[in-house]
Scaffold this motif. Structure first.
Motif, PDB file in Angstrom:
ATOM      1  N   ARG A  34      31.217 132.851 156.980  1.00 37.63           N
ATOM      2  CA  ARG A  34      30.093 132.742 158.147  1.00 37.63           C
ATOM      3  C   ARG A  34      30.605 131.530 159.164  1.00 37.63           C
ATOM      4  NH1 ARG A  34      25.699 135.502 157.657  1.00 37.63           N
ATOM      5  NH2 ARG A  34      24.868 136.209 155.707  1.00 37.63           N
ATOM      6  N   ASP A  35      31.246 130.474 158.515  1.00 36.40           N
ATOM      7  CA  ASP A  35      31.895 129.395 159.516  1.00 36.40           C
ATOM      8  C   ASP A  35      33.290 130.052 160.109  1.00 36.40           C
ATOM      9  OD1 ASP A  35      31.972 126.624 159.984  1.00 36.40           O
ATOM     10  OD2 ASP A  35      33.792 126.885 159.112  1.00 36.40           O
ATOM     11  N   TYR A  36      33.840 130.611 159.280  1.00 34.41           N
ATOM     12  CA  TYR A  36      35.255 131.133 159.845  1.00 34.41           C
ATOM     13  C   TYR A  36      34.892 132.139 160.962  1.00 34.41           C
ATOM     14  CZ  TYR A  36      39.851 133.300 159.918  1.00 34.41           C
ATOM     15  OH  TYR A  36      41.119 133.923 160.310  1.00 34.41           O
ATOM     16  N   ILE A  37      33.689 133.135 160.658  1.00 30.99           N
ATOM     17  CA  ILE A  37      33.587 133.927 161.939  1.00 30.99           C
ATOM     18  C   ILE A  37      33.109 133.264 163.150  1.00 30.99           C
ATOM     19  CG2 ILE A  37      31.999 135.834 162.355  1.00 30.99           C
ATOM     20  CD1 ILE A  37      32.171 136.719 159.549  1.00 30.99           C
ATOM     21  N   GLY A  40      35.806 131.431 164.838  1.00 32.89           N
ATOM     22  CA  GLY A  40      36.753 132.702 165.656  1.00 32.89           C
ATOM     23  C   GLY A  40      35.722 132.909 167.053  1.00 32.89           C
ATOM     24  N   HIS A  41      34.545 133.166 166.808  1.00 36.53           N
ATOM     25  CA  HIS A  41      33.698 133.495 168.379  1.00 36.53           C
ATOM     26  C   HIS A  41      33.744 132.435 169.118  1.00 36.53           C
ATOM     27  CE1 HIS A  41      32.360 137.402 166.827  1.00 36.53           C
ATOM     28  NE2 HIS A  41      31.882 136.606 165.658  1.00 36.53           N
ATOM     29  N   ARG A  42      33.686 131.133 168.793  1.00 40.74           N
ATOM     30  CA  ARG A  42      33.589 129.900 169.686  1.00 40.74           C
ATOM     31  C   ARG A  42      34.887 129.640 170.254  1.00 40.74           C
ATOM     32  NH1 ARG A  42      31.185 127.430 165.178  1.00 40.74           N
ATOM     33  NH2 ARG A  42      33.346 126.148 164.679  1.00 40.74           N
ATOM     34  N   THR A  43      36.071 129.998 169.661  1.00 45.88           N
ATOM     35  CA  THR A  43      37.628 129.994 170.126  1.00 45.88           C
ATOM     36  C   THR A  43      37.793 131.226 171.148  1.00 45.88           C
ATOM     37  OG1 THR A  43      38.431 129.267 167.956  1.00 45.88           O
ATOM     38  CG2 THR A  43      40.021 130.438 169.609  1.00 45.88           C
ATOM     39  N   GLU A  44      37.074 132.696 170.771  1.00 48.35           N
ATOM     40  CA  GLU A  44      37.120 133.550 171.672  1.00 48.35           C
ATOM     41  C   GLU A  44      36.506 133.085 173.205  1.00 48.35           C
ATOM     42  OE1 GLU A  44      35.436 136.821 169.744  1.00 48.35           O
ATOM     43  OE2 GLU A  44      37.137 137.136 168.612  1.00 48.35           O
TER      44      GLU A  44
END
Length: 66
Positions: A34-37, A40-44
């Motif tokens: 969940r942290d990895y996902i 990724g959303h924050r980076t996007e």
């Protein structure tokens, strides 16, 4: 919901359990995924905002220099 079974190194899972403060290997793996996902959303989001700002800057006519 479909379930997936994965074999992991026990030391890695125990370390995640300690760092995340969770009591089960299942919870530890879910926390990491969940942290990895989320990361990724924050980076996007950041990349999208940067790209949009660059596009808006490029679209503005520049004043003559010199």
């Amino acid at each position: 919901m479909a379930k997936v079974t994965v074999t992991l190194d026990a030391e890695l899972v125990v370390e995640v359990m300690v760092l995340a403060g969770v009591g089960s290997p299942q919870d530890a793996v879910e926390v990491v995924v969940r942290d990895y996902i989320a990361r990724g959303h924050r980076t996007e989001t950041r990349t999208e905002l940067t790209d949009r700002n660059l596009h808006e800057t490029d679209a503005k006519p520049q004043e003559p220099q010199g």
